[in-house]
Design a protein around this motif. Structure first.
Motif, PDB file in Angstrom:
ATOM      1  N   PHE A   1       0.831  -1.203   0.000  1.00  0.00           N
ATOM      2  CA  PHE A   1       0.000   0.000   0.000  1.00  0.00           C
ATOM      3  C   PHE A   1       0.867   1.256   0.000  1.00  0.00           C
ATOM      4  O   PHE A   1       0.588   2.212  -0.726  1.00  0.00           O
ATOM      5  CB  PHE A   1      -0.923   0.023   1.220  1.00  0.00           C
ATOM      6  CG  PHE A   1      -1.541   1.378   1.467  1.00  0.00           C
ATOM      7  CD1 PHE A   1      -2.569   1.841   0.658  1.00  0.00           C
ATOM      8  CD2 PHE A   1      -1.080   2.201   2.495  1.00  0.00           C
ATOM      9  CE1 PHE A   1      -3.127   3.100   0.859  1.00  0.00           C
ATOM     10  CE2 PHE A   1      -1.631   3.448   2.706  1.00  0.00           C
ATOM     11  CZ  PHE A   1      -2.659   3.899   1.894  1.00  0.00           C
ATOM     12  N   GLY A   2       1.917   1.263   0.807  1.00  0.00           N
ATOM     13  CA  GLY A   2       2.781   2.435   0.878  1.00  0.00           C
ATOM     14  C   GLY A   2       3.441   2.753  -0.451  1.00  0.00           C
ATOM     15  O   GLY A   2       3.508   3.919  -0.864  1.00  0.00           O
ATOM     16  N   VAL A   3       3.906   1.722  -1.126  1.00  0.00           N
ATOM     17  CA  VAL A   3       4.536   1.923  -2.434  1.00  0.00           C
ATOM     18  C   VAL A   3       3.521   2.468  -3.433  1.00  0.00           C
ATOM     19  O   VAL A   3       3.801   3.427  -4.179  1.00  0.00           O
ATOM     20  CB  VAL A   3       5.147   0.600  -2.947  1.00  0.00           C
ATOM     21  CG1 VAL A   3       5.641   0.762  -4.379  1.00  0.00           C
ATOM     22  CG2 VAL A   3       6.291   0.160  -2.044  1.00  0.00           C
ATOM     23  N   LEU A   4       2.331   1.883  -3.445  1.00  0.00           N
ATOM     24  CA  LEU A   4       1.289   2.347  -4.362  1.00  0.00           C
ATOM     25  C   LEU A   4       0.847   3.766  -4.026  1.00  0.00           C
ATOM     26  O   LEU A   4       0.576   4.579  -4.923  1.00  0.00           O
ATOM     27  CB  LEU A   4       0.090   1.402  -4.324  1.00  0.00           C
ATOM     28  CG  LEU A   4       0.331  -0.026  -4.842  1.00  0.00           C
ATOM     29  CD1 LEU A   4      -0.936  -0.866  -4.695  1.00  0.00           C
ATOM     30  CD2 LEU A   4       0.784   0.006  -6.297  1.00  0.00           C
ATOM     31  N   ALA A   5       0.757   4.082  -2.729  1.00  0.00           N
ATOM     32  CA  ALA A   5       0.340   5.426  -2.329  1.00  0.00           C
ATOM     33  C   ALA A   5       1.357   6.463  -2.782  1.00  0.00           C
ATOM     34  O   ALA A   5       0.989   7.501  -3.344  1.00  0.00           O
ATOM     35  CB  ALA A   5       0.159   5.480  -0.811  1.00  0.00           C
ATOM     36  N   ARG A   6       2.639   6.201  -2.566  1.00  0.00           N
ATOM     37  CA  ARG A   6       3.659   7.165  -2.978  1.00  0.00           C
ATOM     38  C   ARG A   6       3.714   7.304  -4.499  1.00  0.00           C
ATOM     39  O   ARG A   6       3.875   8.402  -5.025  1.00  0.00           O
ATOM     40  CB  ARG A   6       5.019   6.744  -2.413  1.00  0.00           C
ATOM     41  CG  ARG A   6       5.124   6.968  -0.906  1.00  0.00           C
ATOM     42  CD  ARG A   6       6.522   6.727  -0.365  1.00  0.00           C
ATOM     43  NE  ARG A   6       6.873   5.320  -0.365  1.00  0.00           N
ATOM     44  CZ  ARG A   6       7.873   4.784  -1.045  1.00  0.00           C
ATOM     45  NH1 ARG A   6       8.630   5.557  -1.807  1.00  0.00           N
ATOM     46  NH2 ARG A   6       8.135   3.499  -0.978  1.00  0.00           N
ATOM     47  N   ALA A   7       3.533   6.186  -5.189  1.00  0.00           N
ATOM     48  CA  ALA A   7       3.534   6.243  -6.658  1.00  0.00           C
ATOM     49  C   ALA A   7       2.325   7.019  -7.178  1.00  0.00           C
ATOM     50  O   ALA A   7       2.445   7.843  -8.094  1.00  0.00           O
ATOM     51  CB  ALA A   7       3.527   4.827  -7.226  1.00  0.00           C
ATOM     52  N   THR A   8       1.160   6.779  -6.574  1.00  0.00           N
ATOM     53  CA  THR A   8      -0.063   7.447  -7.018  1.00  0.00           C
ATOM     54  C   THR A   8       0.005   8.945  -6.787  1.00  0.00           C
ATOM     55  O   THR A   8      -0.410   9.750  -7.633  1.00  0.00           O
ATOM     56  CB  THR A   8      -1.284   6.861  -6.283  1.00  0.00           C
ATOM     57  OG1 THR A   8      -1.389   5.469  -6.594  1.00  0.00           O
ATOM     58  CG2 THR A   8      -2.565   7.572  -6.688  1.00  0.00           C
ATOM     59  N   ILE A   9       0.545   9.351  -5.643  1.00  0.00           N
ATOM     60  CA  ILE A   9       0.599  10.767  -5.302  1.00  0.00           C
ATOM     61  C   ILE A   9       1.656  11.487  -6.137  1.00  0.00           C
ATOM     62  O   ILE A   9       1.457  12.623  -6.576  1.00  0.00           O
ATOM     63  CB  ILE A   9       0.853  10.925  -3.785  1.00  0.00           C
ATOM     64  CG1 ILE A   9      -0.390  10.470  -3.009  1.00  0.00           C
ATOM     65  CG2 ILE A   9       1.204  12.367  -3.436  1.00  0.00           C
ATOM     66  CD1 ILE A   9      -0.150  10.218  -1.552  1.00  0.00           C
ATOM     67  N   GLN A  10       2.786  10.826  -6.414  1.00  0.00           N
ATOM     68  CA  GLN A  10       3.868  11.474  -7.151  1.00  0.00           C
ATOM     69  C   GLN A  10       3.617  11.510  -8.656  1.00  0.00           C
ATOM     70  O   GLN A  10       3.812  12.543  -9.297  1.00  0.00           O
ATOM     71  CB  GLN A  10       5.193  10.763  -6.851  1.00  0.00           C
ATOM     72  CG  GLN A  10       5.666  10.966  -5.412  1.00  0.00           C
ATOM     73  CD  GLN A  10       6.881  10.119  -5.083  1.00  0.00           C
ATOM     74  OE1 GLN A  10       7.516   9.547  -5.964  1.00  0.00           O
ATOM     75  NE2 GLN A  10       7.209  10.026  -3.798  1.00  0.00           N
ATOM     76  N   VAL A  11       3.172  10.371  -9.242  1.00  0.00           N
ATOM     77  CA  VAL A  11       2.925  10.313 -10.687  1.00  0.00           C
ATOM     78  C   VAL A  11       1.606   9.568 -10.919  1.00  0.00           C
ATOM     79  O   VAL A  11       1.597   8.390 -11.297  1.00  0.00           O
ATOM     80  CB  VAL A  11       4.076   9.596 -11.440  1.00  0.00           C
ATOM     81  CG1 VAL A  11       3.966   9.861 -12.946  1.00  0.00           C
ATOM     82  CG2 VAL A  11       5.431  10.022 -10.931  1.00  0.00           C
ATOM     83  N   PRO A  12       0.463  10.221 -10.692  1.00  0.00           N
ATOM     84  CA  PRO A  12      -0.818   9.521 -10.740  1.00  0.00           C
ATOM     85  C   PRO A  12      -1.142   8.909 -12.097  1.00  0.00           C
ATOM     86  O   PRO A  12      -1.678   7.800 -12.165  1.00  0.00           O
ATOM     87  CB  PRO A  12      -1.838  10.606 -10.353  1.00  0.00           C
ATOM     88  CG  PRO A  12      -1.125  11.905 -10.560  1.00  0.00           C
ATOM     89  CD  PRO A  12       0.308  11.628 -10.309  1.00  0.00           C
ATOM     90  N   HIS A  13      -0.831   9.613 -13.195  1.00  0.00           N
ATOM     91  CA  HIS A  13      -1.184   9.084 -14.518  1.00  0.00           C
ATOM     92  C   HIS A  13      -0.373   7.834 -14.833  1.00  0.00           C
ATOM     93  O   HIS A  13      -0.872   6.893 -15.467  1.00  0.00           O
ATOM     94  CB  HIS A  13      -0.974  10.151 -15.589  1.00  0.00           C
ATOM     95  CG  HIS A  13       0.432  10.641 -15.690  1.00  0.00           C
ATOM     96  ND1 HIS A  13       0.956  11.599 -14.841  1.00  0.00           N
ATOM     97  CD2 HIS A  13       1.453  10.304 -16.543  1.00  0.00           C
ATOM     98  CE1 HIS A  13       2.212  11.833 -15.161  1.00  0.00           C
ATOM     99  NE2 HIS A  13       2.540  11.068 -16.185  1.00  0.00           N
ATOM    100  N   MET A  14       0.878   7.783 -14.401  1.00  0.00           N
ATOM    101  CA  MET A  14       1.692   6.594 -14.631  1.00  0.00           C
ATOM    102  C   MET A  14       1.188   5.416 -13.792  1.00  0.00           C
ATOM    103  O   MET A  14       1.117   4.278 -14.272  1.00  0.00           O
ATOM    104  CB  MET A  14       3.153   6.889 -14.302  1.00  0.00           C
ATOM    105  CG  MET A  14       4.105   5.725 -14.595  1.00  0.00           C
ATOM    106  SD  MET A  14       4.182   5.316 -16.355  1.00  0.00           S
ATOM    107  CE  MET A  14       5.108   6.729 -16.961  1.00  0.00           C
ATOM    108  N   ALA A  15       0.823   5.695 -12.530  1.00  0.00           N
ATOM    109  CA  ALA A  15       0.293   4.632 -11.678  1.00  0.00           C
ATOM    110  C   ALA A  15      -1.001   4.064 -12.257  1.00  0.00           C
ATOM    111  O   ALA A  15      -1.210   2.845 -12.276  1.00  0.00           O
ATOM    112  CB  ALA A  15       0.053   5.177 -10.269  1.00  0.00           C
TER     113      ALA A  15
END
Length: 290
Positions: A163-177
């Protein structure tokens, strides 16, 4: 007062100030620092946690379970707020100020109408101990340990879990996630709920130490924003150092001239730090790393 007693008193006051700043700021650091949502209803999530904790303790639950209940209810309220309001404003950050300010007013006045101007408090547990001529609350030490535990748990959650990895990825680069198949809407909801739950946890932990009134969130929100602004965008590199720095300023100024000067010291500290480090402590640390 001998030197040992004086040193212990200073450390105790530092620990008390550090716990208040960190516990107040952790939920805001997730919502404001990570997600970029300016949440002026942060104090009302804290109030929600405190009220639910007090209500469940009066109903017969032990205090730790009451605090857990306050945390869970605040997190669930956070999910509802994110779904109904915040989700539509991620690309309009200034509008989140107005929306969350409105929610703050609704929550405060609604609590005043439904519950009244005050709520029966919860007795402070564990008693006190004596050092020299002065008595100290054991529960304040529990709060300091709780602040350290929350920081460690947050670090583990956002660095060692999926969850932490996905949360940081979503917040930093949402379109890529989103392109990689991440349900970004769910991640945003869960992250906001995490921040709201942390605010509720702070309210539950401080419920035994405060008068429970609908406006109690105002006691927390200024110091929470000051801590997050000084800490910068990174929750882990910023919140703890900012809490430590501000705790030194607050405890020192309060010991010297009283509570008012402690608050003034915080505001002066944030002006100086923002002027010298525009991106906060975490921005400075990350810049030095690169």
């Amino acid at each position: 007062m001998d030197i040992a007693t004086h040193v212990f008193s200073a450390l105790y006051q530092f620990g008390d100030a550090f716990a208040f700043l960190v516990l107040s700021a952790c939920g805001l650091a997730v919502i404001f620092g990570m997600m970029g949502v300016i949440n002026l209803a942060h104090g009302e999530f804290i109030m929600c946690g405190a009220y639910v904790t007090a209500a469940t303790v009066h109903a017969g639950l032990p205090l730790p379970l009451g605090i857990l209940a306050g945390t869970i209810v605040s997190a669930l309220v956070g999910v509802l707020v994110e779904l109904a309001v915040i989700r539509h404003l991620y690309d309009r950050p200034l509008d989140t100020i107005v929306a969350t300010w409105g929610l703050s007013l609704i929550a405060t006045q609604g609590t005043l109408i439904m519950v009244g101007s005050t709520m029966a408090g919860v007795g402070t547990p564990f008693g006190s101990f004596q050092v020299g001529d002065y008595s100290y609350s054991i529960y304040r030490i529990v709060l300091f340990c709780s602040a350290l535990g929350v920081l460690a748990a947050l670090y583990a959650l956002f660095n060692w879990t999926r969850f932490g990895v996905l949360a940081r990825a979503t917040i930093q680069v949402p379109h890529m996630a989103a392109a990689l198949g991440v349900d970004t809407r769910l991640i945003y909801s869960l992250t906001f709920a995490c921040g709201a739950g942390l605010a509720g946890l702070a309210g539950g932990l401080y419920a035994p130490t405060m008068t429970l009134v609908p406006t109690m969130g105002a006691t927390f929100i200024m110091e929470a924003f000051v801590t997050v602004v000084i800490g910068g965008a990174d929750v882990f590199l910023g919140t703890a150092p900012a809490g430590g720095l501000l705790a030194i300023v607050k405890s020192g100024m309060t010991s010297w001239q009283g509570q008012l000067f402690g608050q003034i010291g915080l505001l002066v500290a944030v002006i100086i730090v923002v002027r010298v480090l525009p991106k906060g402590i975490s921005g400075f640390v990350l810049r030095e790393r690169t």
